[in-house]
Design a protein around this motif. Structure first.
Motif, short mmCIF file in Angstrom:
data_model
loop_
_atom_site.label_atom_id
_atom_site.label_comp_id
_atom_site.label_asym_id
_atom_site.label_seq_id
_atom_site.Cartn_x
_atom_site.Cartn_y
_atom_site.Cartn_z
N ASN A 17 0.82 -1.22 0.00
CA ASN A 17 0.00 0.00 0.00
C ASN A 17 0.85 1.27 0.00
OD1 ASN A 17 -2.44 -1.37 -0.04
ND2 ASN A 17 -2.58 -1.45 2.19
N ARG A 18 2.05 1.20 0.56
CA ARG A 18 2.92 2.37 0.64
C ARG A 18 3.79 2.56 -0.61
NH1 ARG A 18 4.35 4.08 6.33
NH2 ARG A 18 2.68 3.22 7.58
N ILE A 19 3.94 1.52 -1.41
CA ILE A 19 4.78 1.60 -2.61
C ILE A 19 3.98 2.28 -3.72
CG2 ILE A 19 5.93 0.24 -4.40
CD1 ILE A 19 6.46 -1.87 -2.20
N SER A 20 4.63 3.21 -4.40
CA SER A 20 3.91 3.95 -5.44
C SER A 20 3.52 3.03 -6.60
CB SER A 20 4.75 5.12 -5.95
OG SER A 20 5.91 4.64 -6.58
N SER A 21 2.54 3.46 -7.36
CA SER A 21 1.92 2.61 -8.37
C SER A 21 2.82 2.27 -9.55
CB SER A 21 0.63 3.25 -8.88
OG SER A 21 0.93 4.50 -9.47
N GLY A 22 3.93 2.94 -9.73
CA GLY A 22 4.81 2.66 -10.85
C GLY A 22 5.71 1.45 -10.66
N TRP A 23 5.65 0.83 -9.51
CA TRP A 23 6.54 -0.28 -9.18
C TRP A 23 5.91 -1.62 -9.55
CZ3 TRP A 23 11.14 -0.09 -5.96
CH2 TRP A 23 11.58 1.20 -5.70
N SER A 24 6.75 -2.55 -10.00
CA SER A 24 6.35 -3.94 -10.22
C SER A 24 6.66 -4.70 -8.93
CB SER A 24 7.15 -4.52 -11.39
OG SER A 24 6.88 -5.88 -11.55
N ILE A 25 5.66 -5.39 -8.38
CA ILE A 25 5.80 -6.02 -7.06
C ILE A 25 5.66 -7.53 -7.16
CG2 ILE A 25 4.86 -6.16 -4.72
CD1 ILE A 25 3.75 -3.30 -5.18
N SER A 26 6.59 -8.25 -6.52
CA SER A 26 6.51 -9.70 -6.40
C SER A 26 6.53 -10.07 -4.92
CB SER A 26 7.69 -10.37 -7.10
OG SER A 26 7.65 -10.14 -8.47
N VAL A 27 5.72 -11.06 -4.56
CA VAL A 27 5.69 -11.57 -3.18
C VAL A 27 6.09 -13.05 -3.22
CG1 VAL A 27 4.25 -12.04 -1.17
CG2 VAL A 27 3.90 -9.95 -2.48
N ILE A 28 7.04 -13.42 -2.39
CA ILE A 28 7.50 -14.80 -2.30
C ILE A 28 7.12 -15.35 -0.92
CG2 ILE A 28 9.47 -16.36 -2.36
CD1 ILE A 28 11.01 -14.23 -3.87
N ASP A 29 6.59 -16.57 -0.89
CA ASP A 29 6.30 -17.23 0.37
C ASP A 29 6.41 -18.73 0.16
OD1 ASP A 29 4.62 -16.16 3.12
OD2 ASP A 29 4.77 -18.31 2.79
N LEU A 30 6.81 -19.44 1.21
CA LEU A 30 6.89 -20.90 1.14
C LEU A 30 5.52 -21.55 1.11
CD1 LEU A 30 9.74 -21.65 3.70
CD2 LEU A 30 9.77 -22.14 1.26
N ASP A 31 4.55 -20.92 1.75
CA ASP A 31 3.22 -21.49 1.95
C ASP A 31 2.28 -21.10 0.80
OD1 ASP A 31 0.67 -22.23 2.82
OD2 ASP A 31 1.08 -21.64 4.90
N GLN A 32 1.93 -22.07 -0.03
CA GLN A 32 1.05 -21.82 -1.18
C GLN A 32 -0.32 -21.32 -0.74
OE1 GLN A 32 1.96 -21.95 -4.44
NE2 GLN A 32 -0.03 -21.13 -4.93
N ASP A 33 -0.83 -21.82 0.38
CA ASP A 33 -2.14 -21.38 0.88
C ASP A 33 -2.12 -19.90 1.26
OD1 ASP A 33 -3.40 -23.82 0.52
OD2 ASP A 33 -2.86 -24.53 2.52
#
Length: 67
Positions: A17-33
């Motif tokens: 929510n704090r990152i400006s809209s021009g950024w490409s964001i990836s989220v990594i997590d071990l838990d698929q759920d």
């Protein structure tokens, strides 16, 4: 610009929510759920895996080079 967030949790949502809209964001997590249930008002790339793994990071580099 691109950013990688490790862990699909509440703090990650706050960061997104704090990152400006021009950024490409990836989220990594071990838990698929956690990834499946992780939602934000922004379009993000979700990757299941160990963020300390060189294979996962190489996959991210390939994804970023495509975008």
């Amino acid at each position: 610009m691109k950013v990688i967030i490790v862990g699909a949790h509440g703090e990650a949502k706050e960061l997104i929510n704090r990152i400006s809209s021009g950024w490409s964001i990836s989220v990594i997590d071990l838990d698929q759920d956690k990834l499946r249930n992780f939602s934000t008002n922004r379009q993000i790339e979700k990757i299941q895996g160990d963020a300390t793994s060189s294979l996962v990071l190489k996959k991210l580099i390939c994804l970023f080079s495509i975008n």
